[in-house]
Design an enzyme around this catalytic site. Structure first.
Site, PDB file in Angstrom:
ATOM      1  N   HIS A 137       0.825  -1.206   0.000  1.00  0.00           N
ATOM      2  CA  HIS A 137       0.000   0.000   0.000  1.00  0.00           C
ATOM      3  C   HIS A 137       0.861   1.259   0.000  1.00  0.00           C
ATOM      4  O   HIS A 137       0.692   2.146  -0.844  1.00  0.00           O
ATOM      5  CB  HIS A 137      -0.907  -0.018   1.231  1.00  0.00           C
ATOM      6  CG  HIS A 137      -1.888   1.102   1.289  1.00  0.00           C
ATOM      7  ND1 HIS A 137      -3.192   0.960   0.874  1.00  0.00           N
ATOM      8  CD2 HIS A 137      -1.769   2.390   1.698  1.00  0.00           C
ATOM      9  CE1 HIS A 137      -3.826   2.108   1.033  1.00  0.00           C
ATOM     10  NE2 HIS A 137      -2.981   2.994   1.533  1.00  0.00           N
ATOM     11  N   GLU A 138       1.796   1.341   0.936  1.00  0.00           N
ATOM     12  CA  GLU A 138       2.610   2.549   1.059  1.00  0.00           C
ATOM     13  C   GLU A 138       3.606   2.676  -0.094  1.00  0.00           C
ATOM     14  O   GLU A 138       3.848   3.788  -0.588  1.00  0.00           O
ATOM     15  CB  GLU A 138       3.339   2.560   2.405  1.00  0.00           C
ATOM     16  CG  GLU A 138       2.418   2.571   3.617  1.00  0.00           C
ATOM     17  CD  GLU A 138       1.474   3.771   3.625  1.00  0.00           C
ATOM     18  OE1 GLU A 138       1.813   4.817   3.048  1.00  0.00           O
ATOM     19  OE2 GLU A 138       0.382   3.651   4.218  1.00  0.00           O
ATOM     20  N   HIS A 178       1.816   4.159  -3.101  1.00  0.00           N
ATOM     21  CA  HIS A 178       1.677   5.614  -2.981  1.00  0.00           C
ATOM     22  C   HIS A 178       2.975   6.306  -3.397  1.00  0.00           C
ATOM     23  O   HIS A 178       2.964   7.265  -4.182  1.00  0.00           O
ATOM     24  CB  HIS A 178       1.369   5.999  -1.526  1.00  0.00           C
ATOM     25  CG  HIS A 178      -0.043   5.770  -1.108  1.00  0.00           C
ATOM     26  ND1 HIS A 178      -1.127   6.082  -1.903  1.00  0.00           N
ATOM     27  CD2 HIS A 178      -0.566   5.287   0.056  1.00  0.00           C
ATOM     28  CE1 HIS A 178      -2.244   5.789  -1.255  1.00  0.00           C
ATOM     29  NE2 HIS A 178      -1.928   5.302  -0.069  1.00  0.00           N
TER      30      HIS A 178
END
Length: 207
Positions: A22-23, A26
């Site tokens: 997820h990170e 980003h």
């Protein structure tokens, strides 16, 4: 099949994978769109140490609410700040859904190939699938500072967006209300079933 400790251990890979993917997503999309902030902060890596917040990880295990280290971006570095901020925000949940789908494909292939699987390995795969779907759903809630709030803020007219930003001071209260009431259950369960149903149908067609 598993006691509570066994279930906790089996969930470690799924939670770490969900957080890191997820990170990283980003960071990678922000970098691709012209913001070098994630690179300067060492976030363009799949190394869990760069993304995991130890306290947030423990909280996720024990109270089912936690966090990773948020990727910091500077929208002023984007050529189209509102559009690109939406794309960066979508990248995290989208990557979780892709990860969940790939894990399901891999699991189905192992079953079809008669790969010897223990009950523990089956639980690990199931939790990778479930946790990544959950991460996508939770982060799309329009509550600051979750990804869904960034998307909604950028879609709103300027005045409404400024008013919406003021709600961030109450975000912790909103999250507590959601976590302490059945609201989240009524959101998660139907969406989980819907998303997993789509994934299952696609996998059945492909395999």
């Amino acid at each position: 099949m598993f006691d509570d400790i066994g279930q906790l251990i089996a969930g470690v890979p799924g939670i770490i994978i969900a957080m890191v993917i997820h990170e990283f997503s980003h960071a990678r999309v922000a970098y691709a769109l012209g913001d070098y902030t994630p690179k300067m902060q060492g976030r363009l890596t799949l190394n869990p140490a760069a993304h995991i917040d130890p306290i947030g990880l423990l909280m996720l295990f024990f109270v089912h609410f936690g966090w990773a280290k948020p990727v910091q971006i500077n929208p002023l570095n984007f050529s189209n700040p509102r559009r690109d901020d939406i794309l960066v925000s979508l990248a995290g949940p989208a990557s979780n859904l892709i990860t969940s789908f790939v894990a399901l494909i891999f699991l189905v292939l192992l079953v079809k190939l008669d790969f010897p699987m223990s009950d523990g390995l089956l639980v690990v795969f199931n939790l990778i699938i479930i946790y990544n779907i959950n991460f996508a759903i939770f982060n799309m809630l329009p509550i600051p500072p979750l990804d869904g709030s960034h998307i909604l803020r950028n879609l709103l007219p300027y005045e409404l967006a400024r008013g919406y930003e003021k709600l961030e001071r109450y975000s912790f209260i909103f999250l507590i209300i959601i976590l302490m009431t059945p609201i989240l259950h009524y959101i998660f369960v139907p969406l989980q079933r819907f998303i997993f149903g789509i994934f299952r149908d696609i996998v059945n067609i492909l395999l």
